[in-house]
Enzyme design. Structure first.
Site, PDB file in Angstrom:
ATOM      1  N   GLY A  70       0.973  -1.231   0.313  1.00  0.00           N
ATOM      2  CA  GLY A  70      -0.600   0.088   0.274  1.00  0.00           C
ATOM      3  C   GLY A  70       0.504   0.893  -0.118  1.00  0.00           C
TER       4      GLY A  70
ATOM      5  CD1 TRP B 151       5.794  -3.532  -1.057  1.00  0.00           C
ATOM      6  CD2 TRP B 151       6.232  -5.137  -2.802  1.00  0.00           C
ATOM      7  NE1 TRP B 151       6.844  -2.750  -1.941  1.00  0.00           N
ATOM      8  CE2 TRP B 151       6.758  -4.166  -3.035  1.00  0.00           C
ATOM      9  CE3 TRP B 151       6.534  -6.162  -3.530  1.00  0.00           C
ATOM     10  CZ2 TRP B 151       7.781  -3.705  -4.244  1.00  0.00           C
ATOM     11  CZ3 TRP B 151       6.625  -6.425  -4.903  1.00  0.00           C
ATOM     12  CH2 TRP B 151       8.016  -4.739  -5.213  1.00  0.00           C
TER      13      TRP B 151
ATOM     14  CG  ASP C 174       7.540   3.783  -5.925  1.00  0.00           C
ATOM     15  OD1 ASP C 174       8.220   3.100  -4.771  1.00  0.00           O
ATOM     16  OD2 ASP C 174       6.846   3.259  -6.794  1.00  0.00           O
TER      17      ASP C 174
END
Lengths: 551, 271
Positions: free
Chosen positions: A198, A248, A309
């Site tokens: 998320g 994740w 990112d």
């Protein structure tokens, strides 16, 4: 006539199953002791990375550099969905357990691909996964399979029947901008370790441990320090509440030091740091945790205050290697930020880092400050779009598995070479008042980023000598890949490209020895196992699992 | 033995049943969830709505589609071409429900906000609707014919395949883009129309549009509109140094250029 033929099939099936049990292992249950020694059961694939060390190396050697040219498709598993497979199947004594992206589990005969049972978890209409509905696989302990779901549950399913044993909600999947759990869980001792996603949705990261018998949560480690925790205050203002730092992908475990290693994702908002001054711990880090208690032993942050990112959610690779003349217990970590790191896994000490793809953001590492990167100005996202940054948003490495072969002592990485546009968005915090619109943004008047031509980015399978970071060979492919690599004792490296070319390389030289045009994008990594005493290689390609064997 | 046969059949039927059930999840089958019918036209498309849609786009869409809608992980939305339909209810459905089989998830905003994003997305891909070219479109049509544009470009049913279709070009693209495409066509070439030169080991060269490529072969639409596939084993080198097959029409006089742009600007298509 037909009935006797059916009887014949059943007799054959029984004989085949019996043969595969004898040749490849012990059947169920899969005890923790078996997981610890998974490398001694090369016929099986018992966890996501095959062994706790995260090597994704198969000790099977029937398929070799000499005979790999005779590798043929033996069976396909048709997903019959339009999502892509990203799963790593498990194989236990002739039975393959695989997950479909939307959280169904299939038990299939590993020799023929024929289905034996299915389990289907019903997700709600809306799930909040970042990058498609995906699931990356299962964990097994005893006779129970474990799967994370897109709507933030973890389920336990009986491996013999597909019957659901328990289902626990990890977290409200609709909280903040939305949570999801696409990764494969990991069993450590008597605990099931579960991560979550998320990082693009203003969530707050954590890593959980559950009781495999009951589904009761045993501990939760918040990846963003809470008030009163050490390292609280590395986020300006309230930004820590929604800072991402998710978990994740799947971690690794070192039984010698009883340490669980798990990588964390980017801080949020990704490309806009106006509200999150500070190092933003523990985003873009590796966490070394005590699996019994969930307590942090140490961390190393690969990218402090990330703006690109560059998740550090890669599968940790645990090896012992000679570094500057000394054998060291290390984490060997090709990171999304484009550098290959060696970190002492007993204490978190930075040892070295070397770029394995083109990079523009870093000018070295501060050894006085445990390897803090020295950041080059001019690489931050800009409102107009900064197109000068290498590697791109998806990084030099991403979630796809790396592989380490103890035979060649090389680390295999399927790397991405690309630059992309980094644009600083006028992002409003998702948890702020939804009625307050962001400042007017007539962005269509602002021009556009450059369109990159096909030849301006590419992929490469590389073999890194971990002690020195030297690239021993490189095998170039057309596009930056989304699949990982598996190495085998047959001295081969298997992988697949975004265009669907499945390949086998000579692990020593990088020479391409065999290809198969699956024409389905490979988003995943191969496994190898035995069925009926014969070695097979399975790899996801598009919505199909392709399984190869020798002619 | 007969009994055994029936058991086998029963198991097979059960398995078939499971298979048939598997794709019934409506989100996977691509069906919209049961809800009120979607209106045919966007009920929230005032300039203020579109502006708000732009802000929502930044928050929810730009991560994949780029801050300017230029694409990235997601589709380029500035081209005004939509695989799943460009009508308002079609765009609404794509944003509301996500696109099964792609990485596009449902967007977590209210229905009203979805409509505002629809308005903004349409604006991104309808730059030509905001502008009216000053030239003479009837004269421009003759220039188009005289220059032989139709040998590569298609308008509705007429024309070639070597360049992008122009049926709706007057809606999709603004005047600056149209002008640039004529006098400096290499400035912005769609990936699907990238020119390529494939030098074969035999000494031949195949020039055309790159249709596809992997590590084993390359597919090209050659300059005579033949579909060609060439194994990489037979390839000496692939060159991309000239990005567009289209010549730069720099010799065109200002009136003809203005007129042909007016003609292209008049091509709004069915929408």
């Amino acid at each position: 006539m037909r009935s006797s033929r059916a009887g014949g099939w059943i007799v054959t099936a029984v004989l085949v199953t019996a043969a595969s049990w004898t040749l490849s292992g012990q059947g169920l249950p899969v005890t923790y002791e078996r997981l610890l020694k998974a490398d001694q059961e090369p016929g099986n694939w018992l966890m996501y990375s095959n062994t706790y060390a995260g090597w994704r190396f198969s000790r099977l050697n029937q398929i070799t550099t000499q005979n790999v040219k005779n590798l043929r498709v033996k069976w396909l598993f048709q997903g019959r969905h339009i999502e892509k497979f990203e799963t790593t199947p498990l194989v236990v004594d002739g039975i393959m357990y695989l997950t479909r992206p939307e959280n169904a589990i299939y038990a299939v005969d590993a020799l023929t691909g024929r289905q034996m049972w299915t389990y289907e978890h019903r997700n709600p209409e809306r799930t909040f996964n970042c990058c498609g509905r995906v699931n990356r696989g299962l964990a097994i302990l005893g006779t129970t399979l474990f799967m994370n779901t897109l709507d933030m549950h973890v389920v336990a399913v009986d491996a013999k029947s597909g019957r659901e044993l328990w289902k626990t909600e990890i977290f409200d999947h609709t909280a903040a901008g939305g949570y999801a759990a696409p990764g494969a869980p990991l069993i450590v001792k008597d605990k099931l370790i579960v991560g979550m996603a998320g990082g693009e949705r203003g969530v707050s990261g954590f890593l959980d441990a559950y009781d495999p018998k009951t589904g009761q949560r045993l501990w939760r480690f918040n990846t963003i320090p809470q008030p009163g925790d050490p390292n609280f205050g590395t986020w300006a203002g309230d930004s820590w509440k929604t800072g991402g730092a998710t978990t994740w992908n799947t971690g690794s475990y070192d039984p010698d030091t009883n340490t669980l290693f798990w990588g964390t994702s980017n801080p949020w908002p990704d490309y806009n740091d106006d509200m999150r001054a500070g190092d933003n711990l523990y985003s873009c880090s590796v966490l070394a945790l005590d699996p019994d208690t969930g307590k942090l032993k140490w961390h190393y942050q690969f990218t402090p205050h990330d703006l690109h990112d560059w998740d550090s959610t890669q599968n940790p690779v645990l090896i012992d290697t000679v570094f500057l003349g000394q054998t060291r217990k290390v984490l060997a970590w090709p990171n999304r930020n484009g550098f290959f790191y060696l970190v002492d896994r007993t204490n978190g000490k930075f040892l070295s880092a070397k770029a394995f793809v083109k990079q523009t953001w870093n000018d070295g590492f501060d050894f006085e400050n445990n390897g803090r990167p020295q950041v080059v100005p001019g690489n931050d996202p800009t409102p107009e779009g900064n197109d000068k940054v290498w590697p791109g948003i998806d990084g030099g490495a991403n979630w796809m598995s790396h592989s380490y072969s103890p035979l060649t002592k090389l680390l295999y990485v399927f790397a991405r070479e690309e630059r992309r546009v980094f644009t600083k968005n006028e992002i409003q915090h998702l948890t702020t008042d939804p009625n307050v619109a962001p400042t007017p943004a007539q962005l269509y008047n602002r021009g556009r980023g450059p369109r990159f031509a096909p030849e301006e980015s590419w992929g490469k399978a590389i073999a890194i000598d971990p002690g020195t970071g030297t690239i021993k060979w490189e095998f170039r492919v057309v596009s930056p890949p989304w699949g990982g690599l598996m190495s085998t004792a047959g001295n081969l490296v298997f992988g697949g490209t975004l265009e669907g070319v499945v390949f086998a390389l000579n692990a020593t030289t990088g020479e391409r020895l065999w290809t198969f045009a699956s024409n389905g994008p490979v988003y995943g990594t191969a496994i190898s196992y035995l069925a009926d005493g014969k070695q097979f290689v399975s790899i996801p390609a598009g919505d199909v699992i392709v399984t190869f064997g020798l002619e | 033995m007969h009994r055994l046969f029936w058991i086998v059949c029963f198991v097979a039927a059960l398995t078939a049943g499971m298979d048939a059930q598997a794709p019934q999840n409506p989100a996977l089958a691509g069906a919209a969830p049961p809800a009120a019918p979607i209106p045919d036209t966007n009920p929230f498309s005032s300039p203020a709505d579109i502006e708000q849609g732009g802000a929502l786009f930044q928050t929810h869409c730009s991560y994949c589609h780029g801050s300017f809608g230029e694409g990235g992980r997601g589709a380029d939305l500035t081209a005004g071409v939509y695989k799943r339909g460009g009508r308002d209810p079609q765009l609404y459905a794509s944003i509301r429900n996500g696109i099964p089989g792609s990485e596009m998830a449902p967007v977590r905003i209210t229905d009203e906000e979805v409509w505002k994003v629809v308005g903004f997305v349409k604006r991104l891909g309808s730059q030509g609707l905001l502008e009216k070219a000053p030239g003479d479109s009837t004269a421009g049509r003759l220039v188009y014919q005289k220059m032989g544009c139709a040998s590569c470009h298609r308008i509705e049913k007429d024309g070639g395949n070597l360049g992008p279709e122009l049926t709706e070009i007057g809606r999709r693209r603004g005047l600056k883009f149209l002008t640039e495409s004529i006098v400096k066509p290499e400035a912005d070439v769609e990936i699907a129309y990238r020119a390529v030169q494939v030098l074969l080991k035999s000494g031949q060269t195949v020039s055309g549009i790159r249709l596809n490529r992997d590590d084993l072969s390359i597919q090209v639409r050659d300059a005579r509109d033949n579909l060609r596939s060439i194994l990489m084993d037979n390839v000496q080198e692939i060159r991309y140094d000239k990005p567009s097959l289209m010549p730069a029409y720099t010799a065109l006089n200002q009136k003809d250029l203005g007129d042909v742009i007016a003609y292209l600007n008049s091509l709004k298509g069915a929408q």
